[in-house]
Enzyme design. Sequence first.
Site, PDB file in Angstrom:
ATOM      1  N   LYS A 197       0.826  -1.227   0.000  1.00  0.00           N
ATOM      2  CA  LYS A 197       0.000   0.000   0.000  1.00  0.00           C
ATOM      3  C   LYS A 197       0.850   1.263   0.000  1.00  0.00           C
ATOM      4  CE  LYS A 197      -3.987  -2.187   2.127  1.00  0.00           C
ATOM      5  NZ  LYS A 197      -3.421  -3.462   2.572  1.00  0.00           N
TER       6      LYS A 197
HETATM    7  P1  5BU Z   1      -8.458 -11.315   6.362  1.00  0.00           P
HETATM    8  O1  5BU Z   1      -7.766 -12.092   7.429  1.00  0.00           O
HETATM    9  O2  5BU Z   1      -9.073 -12.204   5.270  1.00  0.00           O
HETATM   10  O3  5BU Z   1      -9.440 -10.310   6.947  1.00  0.00           O
HETATM   11  O4  5BU Z   1      -7.263 -10.506   5.662  1.00  0.00           O
HETATM   12  C1  5BU Z   1      -7.471  -9.609   4.636  1.00  0.00           C
HETATM   13  C2  5BU Z   1      -6.155  -9.116   4.071  1.00  0.00           C
HETATM   14  O5  5BU Z   1      -6.404  -8.206   2.991  1.00  0.00           O
HETATM   15  C3  5BU Z   1      -5.277  -8.380   5.061  1.00  0.00           C
HETATM   16  O6  5BU Z   1      -3.944  -8.685   4.741  1.00  0.00           O
HETATM   17  C4  5BU Z   1      -5.528  -6.917   4.782  1.00  0.00           C
HETATM   18  O7  5BU Z   1      -4.371  -6.129   5.028  1.00  0.00           O
HETATM   19  C5  5BU Z   1      -5.869  -6.926   3.311  1.00  0.00           C
HETATM   20  N1  5BU Z   1      -6.854  -5.901   2.928  1.00  0.00           N
HETATM   21  C6  5BU Z   1      -8.120  -5.822   3.446  1.00  0.00           C
HETATM   22  O8  5BU Z   1      -8.503  -6.610   4.282  1.00  0.00           O
HETATM   23  N2  5BU Z   1      -8.960  -4.839   3.042  1.00  0.00           N
HETATM   24  C7  5BU Z   1      -8.614  -3.931   2.125  1.00  0.00           C
HETATM   25  O9  5BU Z   1      -9.440  -3.066   1.754  1.00  0.00           O
HETATM   26  C8  5BU Z   1      -7.308  -4.046   1.602  1.00  0.00           C
HETATM   27  C9  5BU Z   1      -6.455  -5.024   1.997  1.00  0.00           C
HETATM   28 BR1  5BU Z   1      -6.787  -2.857   0.373  1.00  0.00          BR
END
Ligand code: 5BU
Length: 462
Positions: free
Chosen positions: A287
């Site tokens: 990011k």
């Molecule tokens: P989760 O454990 O499935 O909630 O992880 C989601 C990943 O995607 C996590 O690494 C976040 O940093 C990433 N992410 C997110 O969740 N939402 C966003 O809008 C973005 C990245 Br951009």
Amino acid sequence: MNRDQFILELEKIGAIKFGNFTLKSGIISPFYFDLRDMISFPGMLEGVAELIKDKIKDMDFDVITGIPYTALPIATLVAVKLNKPFVYRRKEEKAYGTGKNIVGKFQQGDKCLVIDDLITTGSSKIETAEAYEQEGMKIEDFVVIIDRSDNGAAEMKHRGYNLHSLIDLEEILLLLKKNKLISAVKAKEVKDFTNSLKNYKENKRELVENPLTRKLLNRIRQKRSNLILSLDVTTQSEFFEILDKVGNEIVMVKTHVDMLDDYDDNFAPRLLDYAARQNFLIFEDRKFADIGNTVRHQYRNGIYHIADWAEYVTVHLVAGEFILPGLFEGLEGRGGFVLARMSSKGNLLNETYTRKCFEAARKNPQWVAGFIGHGSSVEDIKRFKAKFPGKELLLMPGVKKEKGSDAMGQQYITIEDAVKGGADCIIVGRGILQAPDPVTEARLYRERGWKAYNERISSSTI
Ligand code: 5BU
């Protein structure tokens, strides 16, 4: 007053001009329409309001608006004739008083019909729609008096809206020619101009096929998986232990390399080795958000040397579009996913910001492989994706088997809703990592994601 009479009246009051006119976009046009003075001719105002009324009689809407300034009095008159409530949006943002930018009474969920005088590029229409949508209204239909564009209706459709026009350029040229108010040479000059504009746009669209978009798309098909694993763990041993077992299921691994407690120089070669053996791509979710010069060093230097091993990174456009050349200029096989929407509750990426991301990507297609986005429902995601400038892919985090949220603002939608709406890849972290058996869970996400993807592809073109 019929349409022909109305066009001839427009000509008479000088609203249709031929010459050389510089448009807002900087392009020089051989014709110009200026409908502002119409308000001083009550017969014309009445006539055009009747024509619009007739055009919209079968449409479904609760309130009417006009885009300031030219269309305001016209739309007001139409609203009165149809006995419908009228609202309008201030042209200048209000910073004091009630702070309300939309004037008039309406209910959440009301369908608003938008009237405007002309359409050229459609950008002011989209801006209006977004502002009203942000206030809780629904916008589906736009009515314009003159469509002077080369493909206004198609452009608007591409962005998820219907455009209805009373008169188009062709009709005006024919009528003026018939009445000897314009020479055949002039009419041809005008037509050649709109055709050249159309060809220019189509050529530009061709360019939008980014090689990194294609690379990911090919890998999705080859591997029969649209699952991206977000491998958010804090030690290399956990990282590679999971990757070893799950690598065959995924199209790409997403890393947050700065989460690792024990990062060292062995990490990247080891990861590249797995990627080659298990045939997945690498995406560092860094990011980037700073000015061009800073991100260039953050991306290529430091301890991580991200540009050496990650094909894709995420990019915020908050600092403006120059971050893109800052990151990618001079590098082969590297590209970005622009954060057009985020999954977290209360994030500040509003509709206007999202549109500006699309505009920046349209101008820099060689560096944007896709967008990161999210949505509250299948329909919401469809509308979002319809506005993509080209063939970029939609990657969606915030995905789990069940809809929900976590304690720190993350919001989840289901695998099926994400993909049905238009997600080309689902990004899953804890849904897999925290399952009792991450391997079985990854297979399940892969199967469900792939099934939904194929169902979407076979039933539509999004
Ligand atoms: P989760 O454990 O499935 O909630 O992880 C989601 C990943 O995607 C996590 O690494 C976040 O940093 C990433 N992410 C997110 O969740 N939402 C966003 O809008 C973005 C990245 Br951009």
